[in-house]
Every structure is written in C-alpha cells, then in structure tokens.
Design a protein around this motif. Structure first.
Motif, short mmCIF file in Angstrom:
data_model
loop_
_atom_site.label_atom_id
_atom_site.label_comp_id
_atom_site.label_asym_id
_atom_site.label_seq_id
_atom_site.Cartn_x
_atom_site.Cartn_y
_atom_site.Cartn_z
N ASN A 58 0.83 -1.20 0.00
CA ASN A 58 0.00 0.00 0.00
C ASN A 58 0.87 1.26 0.00
N PRO A 59 0.35 2.40 -0.47
CA PRO A 59 1.17 3.60 -0.60
C PRO A 59 1.30 4.43 0.68
N ILE A 60 0.64 4.05 1.75
CA ILE A 60 0.66 4.86 2.97
C ILE A 60 1.84 4.50 3.85
N CYS A 61 1.96 3.25 4.23
CA CYS A 61 3.11 2.80 5.04
C CYS A 61 3.13 1.28 5.04
N ASP A 62 4.30 0.72 5.27
CA ASP A 62 4.46 -0.73 5.27
C ASP A 62 4.05 -1.27 6.64
N GLU A 63 2.95 -1.99 6.66
CA GLU A 63 2.38 -2.48 7.92
C GLU A 63 3.16 -3.66 8.50
N PHE A 64 3.92 -4.37 7.66
CA PHE A 64 4.54 -5.63 8.09
C PHE A 64 6.06 -5.57 8.21
N HIS A 65 6.70 -4.59 7.54
CA HIS A 65 8.15 -4.60 7.42
C HIS A 65 8.75 -3.28 7.90
N THR A 66 10.08 -3.27 7.96
CA THR A 66 10.85 -2.06 8.32
C THR A 66 10.38 -1.44 9.62
N GLY A 67 10.13 -2.28 10.61
CA GLY A 67 9.72 -1.79 11.91
C GLY A 67 9.73 -2.90 12.94
N SER A 68 9.41 -2.55 14.17
CA SER A 68 9.51 -3.51 15.27
C SER A 68 8.40 -4.55 15.27
N GLY A 69 7.41 -4.41 14.38
CA GLY A 69 6.37 -5.42 14.29
C GLY A 69 6.66 -6.52 13.29
N PHE A 70 7.85 -6.48 12.68
CA PHE A 70 8.16 -7.44 11.62
C PHE A 70 7.95 -8.89 12.07
N ILE A 71 8.53 -9.27 13.21
CA ILE A 71 8.44 -10.67 13.63
C ILE A 71 7.03 -11.05 14.02
N ASN A 72 6.38 -10.22 14.85
CA ASN A 72 5.05 -10.67 15.29
C ASN A 72 4.04 -10.66 14.15
N ASN A 73 4.18 -9.75 13.17
CA ASN A 73 3.28 -9.78 12.01
C ASN A 73 3.40 -11.09 11.26
N HIS A 74 4.63 -11.49 10.97
CA HIS A 74 4.83 -12.70 10.18
C HIS A 74 4.58 -13.96 10.99
N MET A 75 4.91 -13.93 12.27
CA MET A 75 4.67 -15.11 13.10
C MET A 75 3.17 -15.39 13.21
N TYR A 76 2.38 -14.35 13.46
CA TYR A 76 0.94 -14.58 13.63
C TYR A 76 0.25 -14.85 12.29
N LEU A 77 0.74 -14.26 11.20
CA LEU A 77 0.19 -14.60 9.89
C LEU A 77 0.43 -16.09 9.61
N GLY A 78 1.65 -16.55 9.90
CA GLY A 78 1.96 -17.96 9.69
C GLY A 78 1.16 -18.87 10.60
N SER A 79 1.00 -18.46 11.85
CA SER A 79 0.25 -19.28 12.80
C SER A 79 -1.23 -19.35 12.41
N TYR A 80 -1.75 -18.25 11.87
CA TYR A 80 -3.14 -18.24 11.41
C TYR A 80 -3.30 -19.22 10.24
N LEU A 81 -2.40 -19.14 9.27
CA LEU A 81 -2.46 -20.09 8.15
C LEU A 81 -2.32 -21.52 8.65
N GLU A 82 -1.46 -21.73 9.65
CA GLU A 82 -1.26 -23.06 10.22
C GLU A 82 -2.56 -23.61 10.80
N GLN A 83 -3.32 -22.75 11.47
CA GLN A 83 -4.60 -23.20 12.03
C GLN A 83 -5.56 -23.64 10.93
N VAL A 84 -5.58 -22.90 9.83
CA VAL A 84 -6.44 -23.28 8.72
C VAL A 84 -5.95 -24.58 8.10
N MET A 85 -4.64 -24.73 7.97
CA MET A 85 -4.07 -25.96 7.41
C MET A 85 -4.49 -27.17 8.25
N ARG A 86 -4.65 -26.99 9.55
CA ARG A 86 -5.05 -28.11 10.42
C ARG A 86 -6.52 -28.47 10.27
#
Length: 666
Positions: free
Chosen positions: A218-246
């Motif tokens: 998006n053109p406003i700001c990077d919600e997932f990268h270049t900041g202190s939320g990088f790990i928790n954004n990707h960890m929870y996105l992966g964990s959410y997908l993992e729950q669906v995979m189960r």
C-alpha cells in the motif's frame, strides 16, 4: 576382714539395686522403641507424600520420546518444563520409566482417565506406556507403583501438549507428505469449496496472501516490514495459516527451513558459480518439496506448485474469499489509504503482486538469479551480498551486534540483518525487456556485470518507492516532481486490456519525466534518486554511480532513459506478493527461532516493546492492533486476538513466559 565383709555386703546391696534399675530400664526402653518406631513410620509416610507432591526424582522418573527421539529440554530450556513434561500433539508419545522396581506393577491415568479416552492400558509391568493427545494444552499424569499389592511410590506430573515445528528436511516421509499435501491444498482449494469440505473457518492461501500484499504494497506505510512489528506480524500470519491448514489435516504443523545452514553449504557455494541451475543446488527446490524453477521465465515447473495461477483481484474473486471490496484490513490507515488506492493492492495487470512489479505472468515468479547473470564467483562479495542469502556467520555477527541491546533494537534490525536477503536471493529478478536493456547498457557503455547487479538492486528500490506510491505522490507534499511518465495500466476499472508485457509493442511503457532531462542539474537529481543508497558513500556500489557521473550529459540522458523504462520483474518472494510462493511460509521460522534464542540466553538489556519506532503504522506501534487476525485463536479461544496490541502479542511470543505456555500451541 571387716573391711572385706563390709565391702562384700556393700557389693551385694549395689547389685540388688542395679538389677531392679535394669528391669525398669528395659521396660522404659521397650516403650521408647515402640514410640520411635511409630514416629519413624509416620515420618516415612509423610516424607513419601511430600516427595510425590514435589515430583522428587527419588520416587518415579519418566522420559518422553516420539519417533523423532527423546524430548530434550537442554537446547531450549523452557522454564515451565522444569517440573513438567512436554508431549507432542497428534504423535505417539512413549513414556519410559527410568527406575522401575522388579516384580512391581504400575497403575497410571491421565486426567483421571485410562484407556476409555486415551487408548491407555491402565497397568504396566515396567511402568512404560504410550499416549497420543489430540488437543494441545495441559494434562495431569498420575502413576502409582504397587509392590505386593502395596503402594510404594507415586508420581503426579504436569504434561504440556504442543505441536512441534521441525526443520523440513528432518521430517519423516509420512510427516513430510502430510504437511506438503495439506499445505498445497490451501492453494488448490478456494475458500467457497474449502468451507464445504473443511468447515466455515477455512480460508484459502489467497486470503493470507492478500493481507500480506496489502500490508507491504500500500502507498501509505508498510504495515509488516521495516519496523519492530516485523516478527510478530509474520509469526501470527503464519500461525493463522497453520490453524487453517489443520482443518485439512489436524496432525500437521508449519515446519521451517533453517536457511542459515542452506546458505552455508558447499552446494550453495556451487550455485554461486551457476546461478541458472533452477534451484538444483538444494533438494528443497525439487519436485519432492517446493519445485524447481525456470531461471528465464521464473515459472515453477514441477511438484505440487507447478503452474499454479495467480488470481486477478476482481470484486468477484474478493467476495468469494470473504474479503470486503471496499474496506481494508488496516482500519487505522484506511481513510488516507482509500484516497489514493483501492482497498486491496494489485499490480498494473490486476494480479496479486506488488504494484511496482509490471510482470503480466499469472503464475508465481521465482527466478533465483539476477537477470540471467550466471557467475558470482568473479564479483566482489560486497556487490553480490544483497543477493547472497544469510549464512551462519551472518547469524553469529548479528547476535554479537544485538547482545546487550534492547528488544526494540533486535526487532527493528533483524529483518535487514539476517532475513531480507533470503527473499532477494531466492526470488531473484528477470524479465525479457530488462535483460535486453542490460545487454544494451553493457554493450554501449563500460558497464560490467558488477555494475548491472548494483543497477538491479537500485532499480528494485526505486520502482517500489516511485511506482508503488504514484497516486500518493501528488498529495504527499513532496517537493520533488514525480520522476516517471508512464502509460495507463493494463488493468482499468476491473478489466484487463492487454497481457502484452511492458516495453513490448502494445504493452505499457515508462520513461523519465522530461522535467529531469532538461539540464544536468535536474538530471543529477534523478540519478541520485535512482541510486540514493549509494550517494556520498565509499561503498563498492558507489563505483557504479561514479561511472555514471563520468558520462557526458547526452550519455547520462540515454542511460537514465533506459533505466526508467527497464521494467525489472521481481521474483514474487522479493515483494509484497511474496506469500504466493510456498517458500515464504517456511523461511520465517529461522527468525522466530532466533528470537527464542535471545530470550533463552538473556542476551538483551531489556525486553520491553518500545513505543517509539521508525515506522508509525499500526502494524508496528506499541498499541497498534491487527484487524486481520479476526478468526485467529489462541489456546484460550475466548481471547480475541484482533483486540490485542502489538506489545501484548509480542509478549505472548516470549518462550519463558506463562503466556507462551498457556496460549501458544507450538
């Protein structure tokens, strides 16, 4: 004599008294012996009860193993396992008694239940038994040793059932196939069909990929990268997908690729001299796992993900995925967002990839080379580093750098230092028009391949920052005039007007804004914008910039005209559309494990989620929340994850904490 007599008589008197006292002493001693025996037995029973309650090793000691071996708490010393045992969900856990007593039997139960629910035999001659849990969380094991029908020892022990994520090549054949089959299902079964097959909570891969593409594109700001939320954004996105995979297969987990080991291998060193090998340097990039790729087209050519198509983000498709066509996943930025972009981000051809990526290919791109440059061995590492992965030395250097630093420093730096290059290396870049442009520049001027690698890196950043923010540029208040002049996008009002690639006859085109071609001063501003990472630096990359500075004005105009219309196609792993490549989902486990290491070893000076950071998006701010987590559940399903702040979500990831023990299921 008298004396003798007197003496004798006296002896007789004393002996008589001693005999009387001795009888009394025997009687008292007998009473005392009975009392001491009673006290000893009472104390012994009391001590045995105390040891059982405290799980003393002097009573009964168990080790737990699966087909992967004994659960070892030494490498990852979770404090909540000090007086408890880890068991693996959906795995047969073998409990082996370390110190069984001969000719005794053992009764045991879990949560007060024996074979009726857990397929347990309720007695054993050696104390061993097997247990396969099907729910994560806390269990209670109770064991009694019976010798000659008398209870002689007992044990009450807490068990924590969790899924175990493993390095993907360490999986058994059965577990690997189960994981990859369930994983690939999310690509092949779209949401409407998946809900019928697996329940209303099912979401296809493309739901999660759209979240990531919107966050990073998006053109406003990077919600997932270049900041202190990088790990928790990707960890929870992966964990959410993992729950669906189960929902597809409840036995599976989102396993990981320990990429530091891959990029430290001899096979990868060989790949450096043969960049066009299509991934054959690693078994991961074969039909067995995630497929090989065509180094020219970027297409995945075999395996489960071969030739899977990317969706066009029509309103019909979004609605079929239960995604609003008018609202974003990021409500805090939505007002500004909708002024300059659609609710969901797409590339110029309407495809699910970054808006700066002009590729019309409706399949996931994975080049694993840089614009067909084949041999890195003869190029300075300082130049190729951007496309050279992350090896074990990079990890070691980063750990040294962040030791005694803050959690904020770790969270903010981990992406650039030990992760981002994995995406650029495996995704790579290409495109026929880009390759033709590079050939023209090397044949016409004194550019070498090392210069073209610098151009590739600079082009990626320039097009992301310029094309990705085109509509935002006009309202942003930037003093600089927009650098490009591009034709209309092929995707127009929800319709695709052409599939012809950029730079080709009938396809879209870009050139430099003529404002910057008027004189050398304006042109210098454009050059420095394109190569902004190297302006004023003494890096090896700056030598390419010096070469351009040395050209005549007319030559500089020609070079920049070529670069403005170069249209380098980024492999999808390098951009916001990365989640369409299955590799995306397994490479983030490396930094998650690194985060656990810094907690286990106490490497940081503090572990507070710092409020002030260099990215003011809600995806990073201390009290920002993640609307896209709606539907994701922690172990306590009453907790609404979308209402937790970044600070709270990060606290759940602390492996030393009770929050992790009680709420994270792996």
């Amino acid at each position: 004599m008298n004396i003798s007599y007197d003496s004798f008589n006296t002896d007789i008197d004393i002996k008589s008294k001693k005999q009387s006292n001795y009888q009394i002493f025997l009687f008292i001693g007998f009473i005392v012996l009975i009392f001491v025996t009673y006290v000893y037995n009472t104390s012994k029973n009391s001590l045995n009860y105390h040891n059982t309650a405290s799980n003393s090793p002097s009573t009964l000691t168990y080790i737990v193993s699966t087909s992967y071996g004994v659960h070892d708490n030494e490498r990852f010393p979770y404090p909540w396992l000090t007086d408890a045992l880890l068991i693996e969900n959906y795995k047969e856990n073998t409990f082996t008694l370390v110190n069984p007593t001969s000719n005794c039997i053992y009764n045991y139960d879990i949560n007060g239940i024996t074979d009726s629910s857990f397929n347990l035999a309720d007695t054993s001659s050696d104390g061993s038994f097997k247990f396969q849990p099907t729910t994560t969380g806390e269990y209670q094991l109770n064991v009694n040793e019976l010798c000659n029908s008398q209870k002689t020892k007992s044990l009450s022990k807490t068990l924590y059932s969790k899924y175990v994520r493993r390095e993907i090549t360490a999986l058994s054949d059965e577990d690997r196939e189960d994981f990859l089959d369930a994983f690939a299902t999310l690509w092949t079964v779209k949401t409407p069909e998946g809900k019928e097959l697996y329940g209303d909570s099912y979401k296809s891969l493309y739901h999660f990929a759209i979240v990531h593409n919107d966050a990073g594109g998006n053109p406003i700001c990077d919600e997932f990268h270049t900041g202190s939320g990088f790990i928790n954004n990707h960890m929870y996105l992966g964990s959410y997908l993992e729950q669906v995979m189960r929902l597809v297969n409840p036995k599976v987990s989102l396993h990981y690729m320990e990429y530091g080991a891959y990029f430290s291998s001899d096979n990868y060193a060989k790949h450096q001299a043969n960049q066009l090998d299509g991934g054959s340097w690693s078994e991961i990039f074969t039909e067995k796992y995630f497929g090989s790729n065509d180094p020219v087209t970027g297409r995945i050519i075999n395996g489960r993900w071969a030739d899977l198509t990317l969706p066009y983000l029509t309103n019909e498709f979004l609605e079929s995925e239960d995604i609003s066509t008018t609202s974003t996943f990021f409500s805090d930025e939505e007002i500004e967002w909708l002024k300059v972009a659609d609710a969901h981000i797409k590339n110029p051809y309407g495809l699910l990839r970054g808006p700066w990526n002009y590729s019309p290919a409706n399949y996931t791109l994975r080049f694993m080379n840089v614009n067909l440059f084949n041999d890195y061995d003869n190029v300075d590492y300082a130049i190729t580093n951007y496309y050279d992965g992350v090896d074990c030395d990079d990890y070691a250097d980063f750990i040294d750098e962040i030791t005694d630093q803050s959690l904020y420093t770790f969270l903010s730096d981990v992406e650039d230092d030990v992760h981002g290059k994995v995406h650029f290396t495996l995704g790579g870049s290409g495109g026929s028009h880009c390759v033709k442009t590079d050939e023209y520049l090397t044949n016409t001027y004194d550019f070498e391949w090392k210069d073209m690698i610098v151009i590739a890196q600079s082009s990626q950043r320039f097009f992301k920052e310029v094309i990705g923010t085109k509509d935002y540029w006009d309202i942003s208040g930037l003093d600089m005039i927009y650098p490009l002049d591009c034709s209309s996008n092929p995707w127009n009002n929800g319709q695709l007007t052409t599939t012809i690639g950029p730079g080709e006859d009938g396809g879209p085109s870009c050139t430099c804004n003529s404002y910057y071609l008027q004189d050398s001063e304006k042109l210098l501003q454009l050059i420095n914008t394109y190569f902004s990472d190297w302006v004023g630096s003494d890096s090896k990359q700056a030598e390419t910039l010096d070469l351009i500075y040395s050209l005549s004005f007319e030559q500089q105009v020609d070079v920049m005209t070529q670069l403005c219309g170069r249209f380098q196609f980024e492999g999808d792993l390098t951009g916001s559309g990365a989640a369409t490549d299955p590799i995306f989902w397994v490479v983030h486990g490396g930094v998650e494990r690194l985060m656990q290491k810094i907690y286990f070893e106490g490497l940081l000076s503090d572990y507070d989620y710092f409020e002030g950071n260099n990215n003011m998006c809600s995806g990073h701010l201390q009290y920002g929340k993640k609307n896209w987590l709606e539907g994701y559940h922690l172990q306590d399903t009453s907790i609404e994850a979308e209402n937790l702040t970044n600070e709270q979500l990060t606290a759940y990831l602390n492996p030393l904490s009770d929050l992790y023990r009680d709420q994270i299921d792996f």
